[in-house]
Write an enzyme that holds these catalytic residues in place. Structure first.
Site, mmCIF file in Angstrom:
data_model
loop_
_atom_site.group_PDB
_atom_site.id
_atom_site.type_symbol
_atom_site.label_atom_id
_atom_site.label_comp_id
_atom_site.label_asym_id
_atom_site.label_seq_id
_atom_site.Cartn_x
_atom_site.Cartn_y
_atom_site.Cartn_z
ATOM 1 N N GLU A 45 -28.690 6.543 64.299
ATOM 2 C CA GLU A 45 -27.929 7.498 63.903
ATOM 3 C C GLU A 45 -28.662 9.014 63.405
ATOM 4 O O GLU A 45 -28.660 10.055 64.562
ATOM 5 C CB GLU A 45 -26.460 8.217 63.563
ATOM 6 C CG GLU A 45 -25.540 7.030 63.581
ATOM 7 C CD GLU A 45 -24.464 7.274 65.102
ATOM 8 O OE1 GLU A 45 -24.986 8.442 65.918
ATOM 9 O OE2 GLU A 45 -24.613 6.480 65.621
ATOM 10 N N TYR A 128 -21.067 14.586 60.412
ATOM 11 C CA TYR A 128 -21.299 13.853 62.143
ATOM 12 C C TYR A 128 -21.684 12.261 61.572
ATOM 13 O O TYR A 128 -21.266 11.456 61.565
ATOM 14 C CB TYR A 128 -22.028 14.333 63.383
ATOM 15 C CG TYR A 128 -22.481 13.311 64.759
ATOM 16 C CD1 TYR A 128 -21.095 12.615 65.123
ATOM 17 C CD2 TYR A 128 -23.024 12.949 64.512
ATOM 18 C CE1 TYR A 128 -22.029 11.664 65.584
ATOM 19 C CE2 TYR A 128 -23.872 11.338 64.311
ATOM 20 C CZ TYR A 128 -22.603 10.436 66.125
ATOM 21 O OH TYR A 128 -22.859 9.862 66.394
ATOM 22 N N ASP A 146 -19.057 14.626 67.867
ATOM 23 C CA ASP A 146 -20.358 14.599 68.165
ATOM 24 C C ASP A 146 -20.217 15.985 69.544
ATOM 25 O O ASP A 146 -19.089 15.609 70.496
ATOM 26 C CB ASP A 146 -21.211 13.671 68.758
ATOM 27 C CG ASP A 146 -21.161 12.866 69.921
ATOM 28 O OD1 ASP A 146 -19.872 12.825 69.823
ATOM 29 O OD2 ASP A 146 -22.180 12.808 70.237
#
Length: 367
Positions: A45, A128, A146
């Site tokens: 991520e 996020y 996102d």
DNA sequence: TATGCGTGGAT
DNA sequence: TATCCAAGCAT
């Protein structure tokens, strides 16, 4: 629209169309009892922040090979982490990645916090990433928003408020839509949908599992969403860089400061980057006296400005030891923490400096 | 809230 | 060629 029904349609589509990614536990794998590794999810991520899947894949594999667990990364040399990150961009991510691993090791016994709040307290983890890790790695009902999900949601509801002002409203709509079961697959499905069907240009609405729910498709042109504030134009900055070659071919390098642009990365000496050429700056920026000769310019596009660098090169008989820099042998140049712009500068002065292979520098060498 | 922060691929 | 933009974060 019934949010619950839309979520079921989305999950059904994800079951049929999910992409296999190195960090992903796909629905078939989950059926076989595979569970997501929080370290893998977090690492991917962070790498994926403003970065394409294709660019991330090789870096993700390399990091896992070098540092298989978060404790390994916590114990690593920061300089080695910066070297491994070189080329991926947004280097503050790498500095924060290391700090985050250290915090997990030091404050959490090497185990990632399993709540959004706990995750968000760590370096480099914002709204996020906290929600994504919470949902994907810990199966929590977190609202993951996102750029992909912003596009999907803005079209579903034909939201006229421009970004970023519309974010809160969008987050609430995602929260309302997120199911209690399989929240991680829902988040990944929404992002996959945005990446492959609900694309910025020419979305494939006919193939979309949510086309019956989509207000933009009913009443407007989906491609025009999300609305965004106008952006500023890119200024031009110029400067000079000095590439010195020692008798054995070694190149003179130095380290940039820890913060700001390309913070913590390696560079060749040069002038500050300013709006206009400054001859005095150029003279003052020479790392040492040498027969510098101009060898052309390179151009590099950063997020918020375009840079034009005049490159100077010189061969130096005795390798000067003054200054904060060092002489790096040609053979190990590739492995340094050199951002792309610096590789371009060196390649301009020394065309054979980097091994010829498929990559961003090939095009440069040919011009 | 606005701005600074990389890079490479798609159109 | 020019522009956009890709699983954002820190300040």
């Amino acid at each position: 629209m019934k949010s619950a029904d839309a979520a079921i349609r989305l999950l059904s589509w994800y079951d049929r169309h999910h992409r296999d990614l190195p960090w992903r536990v796909s629905p078939p794998m989950a059926r076989d009892g595979v569970v997501a590794d929080p370290y893998h999810i977090w690492l991917s991520e962070v790498m994926l922040q403003q970065t394409t899947v294709q660019a991330v894949k090789p870096y993700f594999q390399k990091f896992l090979q070098l540092w298989p667990r978060v404790m390994d990364l916590a114990a690593a040399d920061t300089e080695e982490v910066m070297k491994a990150w070189a080329g991926l961009g947004y280097y503050a991510r790498a500095r924060n990645l290391k700090k985050c691993a250290e915090a997990v090791a030091r404050d959490h016994g090497g185990v990632f916090p399993d709540t959004e709040e706990g995750l968000k307290a760590l370096p480099g983890i914002g709204d996020y990433t906290a929600a994504a890790v919470s949902a994907i790695a810990f199966n929590r009902q977190s609202a993951v928003l996102d750029g992909n999900v912003e596009r999907v949601i803005s079209r579903l509801h034909a939201i006229e408020t421009p970004l970023p002002a519309a974010k809160l409203q969008m987050r609430a709509l995602v929260a309302e839509m997120t199911p209690t079961g399989r929240p991680g697959d829902f988040a990944q499905g929404m992002m996959d949908l945005g990446a492959t069907i609900c694309t910025p240009k020419r979305p494939a609405c006919a193939l979309c599992p949510l086309n019956d729910d989509c207000l933009a498709l009913k009443t407007a042109d989906p491609e025009t969403f999300p609305r965004k504030a106008a952006k500023k134009e890119k200024p031009l900055r110029v400067g000079a860089a000095f590439v010195a070659s020692g008798a054995d071919g070694a190149v003179y390098l130095q380290k940039r400061g820890e913060t700001g642009l390309l913070g913590g990365m390696t560079e060749v000496p040069g002038t500050p980057w300013t709006s206009r050429i400054d001859g005095d700056n150029t003279i003052a920026a020479q790392p040492f006296a040498a027969p510098w000769e101009p060898c052309g310019t390179i151009t590099h596009i950063f997020t918020h400005f375009e840079l034009r660098l005049s490159i100077y090169r010189a061969n130096v008989a005795t390798q000067n030891k003054t200054g904060n820099g060092w002489w790096e042998p040609l053979a190990s140049l590739e492995a340094q923490a050199l951002p792309t712009v610096m590789k371009k500068a060196i390649a301009q002065a020394i065309p054979h400096a980097f091994k010829s292979r498929r990559g961003p520098l090939d095009e440069l060498r040919n011009t």
